[in-house]
Design an enzyme around this catalytic site. Structure first.
Site, PDB file in Angstrom:
ATOM      1  N   GLU A  59      16.447   4.136 -15.104  1.00 45.53           N
ATOM      2  CA  GLU A  59      17.452   5.006 -15.706  1.00 45.53           C
ATOM      3  C   GLU A  59      18.861   4.462 -15.449  1.00 45.53           C
ATOM      4  O   GLU A  59      19.707   4.460 -16.352  1.00 45.53           O
ATOM      5  CB  GLU A  59      17.341   6.427 -15.120  1.00 45.53           C
ATOM      6  N   CYS A  83      13.565  10.114 -10.142  1.00 45.46           N
ATOM      7  CA  CYS A  83      13.496  10.392  -8.704  1.00 45.46           C
ATOM      8  C   CYS A  83      14.610  11.335  -8.283  1.00 45.46           C
ATOM      9  O   CYS A  83      15.657  11.444  -8.927  1.00 45.46           O
ATOM     10  CB  CYS A  83      13.562   9.092  -7.908  1.00 45.46           C
ATOM     11  N   THR A 203     -14.338  -9.934  13.960  1.00 48.52           N
ATOM     12  CA  THR A 203     -14.597 -10.954  12.937  1.00 48.52           C
ATOM     13  C   THR A 203     -13.678 -12.157  13.117  1.00 48.52           C
ATOM     14  O   THR A 203     -14.088 -13.306  12.934  1.00 48.52           O
ATOM     15  CB  THR A 203     -14.420 -10.351  11.530  1.00 48.52           C
ATOM     16  N   LEU A 211      -9.245 -15.792   5.193  1.00 46.72           N
ATOM     17  CA  LEU A 211      -8.894 -14.619   4.382  1.00 46.72           C
ATOM     18  C   LEU A 211      -8.047 -14.984   3.158  1.00 46.72           C
ATOM     19  O   LEU A 211      -7.192 -14.205   2.724  1.00 46.72           O
ATOM     20  CB  LEU A 211      -8.185 -13.561   5.231  1.00 46.72           C
ATOM     21  N   ALA A 282     -16.651   2.216  10.113  1.00 40.81           N
ATOM     22  CA  ALA A 282     -15.543   3.125  10.406  1.00 40.81           C
ATOM     23  C   ALA A 282     -14.978   3.720   9.129  1.00 40.81           C
ATOM     24  O   ALA A 282     -14.709   4.926   9.047  1.00 40.81           O
ATOM     25  CB  ALA A 282     -14.457   2.391  11.185  1.00 40.81           C
TER      26      ALA A 282
END
Length: 356
Positions: A59, A83, A203, A211, A282
């Site tokens: 905006e 917002c 791990t 990863l 978990a």
């Protein structure tokens, strides 16, 4: 919020605002938002979109292209409810009111704790407000951001690979490779689509994973998930994740709800959980799994190395129920995609054992 039939002019302007929104970044803390400002006669006055955290909201971007007074009596068409808070930038509601905008049209309500309430603030300022225009299209565009904002956590995918009898490793702990190359390629493709990938410290110590998301030839995908490690044990300074393109994020795992809220605050909208049985269990026990990816290899291992540990299920009545969404053949293996059946509230707090 007013919904129902909307004018063709509103819909056309909203469609353009959605196009503008796609120019913004698809990842990060803030959503992609577009804005179109129309004159009283319906003529285009200005356009804007949000370019990322710390930059002008859509905006404000659109209003900045107008001379003072040019927005008097205009209509602002925005993909997300303006917002109503001060963060890195000021509230868009106040800017619209101060500019003299007479009407605001938006697609989807802002679910944020601090940023919501814009429609009410605009009405208090004398602005006519219409919501829900092309809401389905906006929901699709903002799907991952809206999920994270509404649930106060990322979308959680839990993945494991196992034998037909549910073992993630042989009795001696060896697990490479249970599944074949086609299944592993699918995992890496899905890693690249996630904002972050999570494992536990167990791990990290046992497998030293990198990863990263890699193509079959070993080259990195352009998009790499942020590595997240759950657990209290310090990770070795020479661990493979320390060489990841993104700096690892470490969370204690004492309270998953708190940890996930912190990840969402950091702009992580989707989390790919690929740790061992402790971490997967978990998340499952806490009811914090939105999608299961189970890669099944046509082999039997037996022994104690189960893919999932104790979930706190004492009887069949307490089973964690999922429904199949897809079954995909990947070479010799099968991928089962499942989503949870909504039944009861998740536990508010689950911690991760120090072993993972």
């Amino acid at each position: 919020m007013t919904t129902g039939d909307h004018s063709m002019a509103d819909a056309a302007a909203m469609r353009r605002a959605l196009e503008l929104a796609t120019r913004g970044p698809a990842k990060g803390v803030n959503p992609r938002v577009g804005c179109v400002i129309l004159s009283r006669q319906g003529e285009l006055l200005a356009e804007g979109w949000h370019r990322g955290a710390g930059t002008a909201h859509a905006e404000i971007d659109a209003l900045s292209k107008l001379a003072p007074g040019d927005a008097q009596g205009a209509t602002a068409v925005v993909t997300l409810e303006p917002c109503n808070h001060t963060g890195l930038t000021g509230p868009c509601t106040v800017a619209l009111i101060d500019a003299g905008v007479a009407r605001v049209v938006f697609a989807v309500a802002d679910p944020g704790d601090l940023s919501s309430g814009g429609a009410d603030r605009l009405r208090e300022g004398g602005v006519e407000v219409t919501g829900g225009v092309l809401a389905d299209e906006a929901e699709a565009l903002l799907d991952d951001w809206l999920f994270a904002a509404r649930h106060r956590r990322p979308h959680i995918t839990v993945k494991w690979a196992s034998s037909l009898d549910g073992r993630a490793a042989a009795s001696d702990g060896s697990s490479q490779w249970i599944t074949g190359s086609a299944a592993r390629a699918d995992v890496h493709r899905r890693r690249a689509a996630a904002d972050a990938i999570a494992v536990g410290t167990g791990t990290v110590f046992a497998d030293d994973p990198s990863l990263t998301a890699r193509a079959p030839g070993g080259e990195f995908f352009d998009a790499q998930p942020v590595p997240v490690v759950f657990g209290r044990r310090p990770v070795p300074s020479d661990a493979a994740i320390t060489r990841h393109p993104h700096a690892p994020v470490f969370v204690e795992g004492a309270d998953l709800a708190v940890d996930l809220r912190e990840l969402q605050r950091r702009g992580i909208r989707s989390l790919f959980v690929e740790g061992g049985p402790t971490l997967a269990s978990a998340f499952l026990a806490a009811g914090l799994v939105d999608e299961l990816l189970v890669y099944l290899a046509p082999t039997l291992l037996g022994g104690p190395r189960l893919a999932v540990g104790d979930l706190g299920v004492a009887s069949i009545e307490g089973a964690r129920r999922f429904e199949f969404a897809a079954v995909v053949r990947l070479g010799d293996d099968v991928l089962v995609v499942a989503h949870p059946v909504s039944s009861g509230a998740a536990r508010s707090s689950t911690s991760i054992n120090e072993g993972n």
